[in-house]
Design a protein around this motif. Structure first.
Motif, short mmCIF file in Angstrom:
data_model
loop_
_atom_site.label_atom_id
_atom_site.label_comp_id
_atom_site.label_asym_id
_atom_site.label_seq_id
_atom_site.Cartn_x
_atom_site.Cartn_y
_atom_site.Cartn_z
N ASN A 1 -8.75 -5.36 -0.94
CA ASN A 1 -7.89 -4.17 -1.02
C ASN A 1 -6.98 -4.03 0.19
O ASN A 1 -6.16 -3.10 0.24
N GLU A 2 -7.11 -4.93 1.16
CA GLU A 2 -6.30 -4.88 2.37
C GLU A 2 -5.07 -5.77 2.28
O GLU A 2 -4.20 -5.70 3.15
N VAL A 3 -5.01 -6.65 1.28
CA VAL A 3 -3.89 -7.59 1.16
C VAL A 3 -3.29 -7.51 -0.24
O VAL A 3 -3.95 -7.10 -1.20
N ALA B 1 -10.71 -18.16 -11.30
CA ALA B 1 -11.56 -17.19 -11.99
C ALA B 1 -12.42 -16.41 -10.99
O ALA B 1 -12.60 -15.20 -11.12
N ARG B 2 -12.94 -17.11 -9.99
CA ARG B 2 -13.75 -16.45 -8.97
C ARG B 2 -12.94 -15.42 -8.22
O ARG B 2 -13.40 -14.28 -8.01
N LEU B 3 -11.73 -15.77 -7.82
CA LEU B 3 -10.87 -14.84 -7.10
C LEU B 3 -10.48 -13.65 -7.99
O LEU B 3 -10.41 -12.51 -7.51
N TRP B 4 -10.23 -13.91 -9.25
CA TRP B 4 -9.88 -12.84 -10.17
C TRP B 4 -11.03 -11.84 -10.29
O TRP B 4 -10.81 -10.62 -10.28
N LEU B 5 -12.25 -12.34 -10.39
CA LEU B 5 -13.42 -11.47 -10.48
C LEU B 5 -13.59 -10.64 -9.21
O LEU B 5 -13.92 -9.45 -9.28
N VAL B 6 -13.39 -11.26 -8.05
CA VAL B 6 -13.48 -10.51 -6.80
C VAL B 6 -12.42 -9.42 -6.74
O VAL B 6 -12.69 -8.29 -6.31
N PHE C 1 -13.50 -6.64 -8.93
CA PHE C 1 -14.59 -5.95 -8.25
C PHE C 1 -14.03 -5.00 -7.20
O PHE C 1 -14.49 -3.85 -7.07
N GLY C 2 -13.04 -5.49 -6.44
CA GLY C 2 -12.44 -4.66 -5.41
C GLY C 2 -11.76 -3.43 -5.97
O GLY C 2 -11.82 -2.34 -5.38
N GLU C 3 -11.11 -3.58 -7.12
CA GLU C 3 -10.46 -2.44 -7.75
C GLU C 3 -11.49 -1.43 -8.27
O GLU C 3 -11.29 -0.21 -8.15
N ALA C 4 -12.59 -1.95 -8.83
CA ALA C 4 -13.60 -1.06 -9.41
C ALA C 4 -14.37 -0.29 -8.34
O ALA C 4 -14.80 0.84 -8.58
N PHE C 5 -14.54 -0.90 -7.18
CA PHE C 5 -15.34 -0.28 -6.12
C PHE C 5 -14.50 -0.08 -4.85
O PHE C 5 -14.98 -0.27 -3.74
N GLU C 6 -13.27 0.30 -5.04
CA GLU C 6 -12.34 0.42 -3.91
C GLU C 6 -12.83 1.42 -2.87
O GLU C 6 -12.82 1.12 -1.66
#
Length: 248
Positions: free
Chosen positions: A68-70, A163-168, A171-176
């Motif tokens: 969420n920082e970049v 795919a791994r980066l997309w999931l992360v 995750f960042g959006e869901a738990f910002e």
């Protein structure tokens, strides 16, 4: 059914020259040292220079903390580049040295040796799904040792990394909010956390050294250790055949 890649291993492999092997080992040493540095100084970078933290060490927890920082371009650009840096190098080691490279990896990570042998058994039947789900250095070395086609390896490896980066990112959006709270807490207690992280990295290196050899030392002596594995492999084969191993 997925192709059984264990049948693709060939006893005749073209060995790299010393210079070529150096072109693989030196970048791996640099990447390993960068990972140590990233882990050690993560508390100083996570909220001030998140892109640098990704570049030094793109382990999943770091990616989750900085997502969420970049911006997306930075996240995917640095993330893909950093995560893929070592993969072709380990693939080449497996391709050049086959089972000797696998034995070297198991000995180098003896704590995980049993697990690696289990993954290797699964790899023979489900290579492509495993690479997609877990495109790490061990799996990339197995792919090279199994003789996986280069284009297929890179395609599946890249797809799994994206795919791994997309999931992360999701995750960042869901738990910002919780992630921002953790990053804020790290910033508030930066100095004690920095001392702790440096201490943990130093401790891990000392524990490696106590067991006999650090990861950097193993990579620095890569040629000698792989040749030792080849000699051991030849000796075992000769013993099974009731003869003596050929020596140059």
């Amino acid at each position: 059914m997925a192709e059984d890649l264990t049948t693709r291993r060939s006893p005749e492999r073209r060995r790299p020259s010393r210079r070529t092997l150096t072109l693989v080992s030196v970048p791996l040493i640099v990447i390993t040292v960068a990972s140590y540095v990233g882990d050690a100084i993560a508390p100083t970078l996570v909220d001030t220079h998140p892109a640098w933290l990704m570049a030094l060490n793109s382990r999943t927890r770091n990616l989750a903390l900085v997502t969420n920082e970049v911006d997306p371009w930075t996240f995917y650009g640095i993330g893909i580049t950093r995560l893929l840096l070592s993969d072709p190098l380990f693939f080449l080691l497996g391709y050049w040295y086959g089972d000797a490279a696998v034995a070297w990896m198991e000995r180098r990570t003896n704590t995980w040796g049993t697990m690696l042998r289990q993954v290797e058994q699964w790899f023979g039947k489900a290579a492509y799904p495993i690479i997609f789900v877990a495109p790490n250095s061990y799996v990339c070395l197995f792919a090279g040792a199994a003789g996986m086609p280069v284009k297929a390896f890179f395609a599946v490896n890249l797809a799994g990394t994206v795919a791994r980066l997309w999931l992360v990112r999701r995750f960042g959006e869901a738990f910002e909010a919780p992630i921002d709270d953790v990053v804020g807490w790290i910033g508030e207690y930066r100095l004690p956390l920095l001392a702790l992280s440096i201490g943990l990295v130093v401790l891990s290196i000392l524990l490696e050294a106590k067991k006999g050899e650090t990861e950097v030392e193993s990579l620095a002596h890569l040629e000698e250790e792989l040749e030792e594995e080849l000699d051991a492999e030849a000796a075992e084969a000769a013993e099974r055949e009731g003869g003596a191993p050929d020596r140059d």
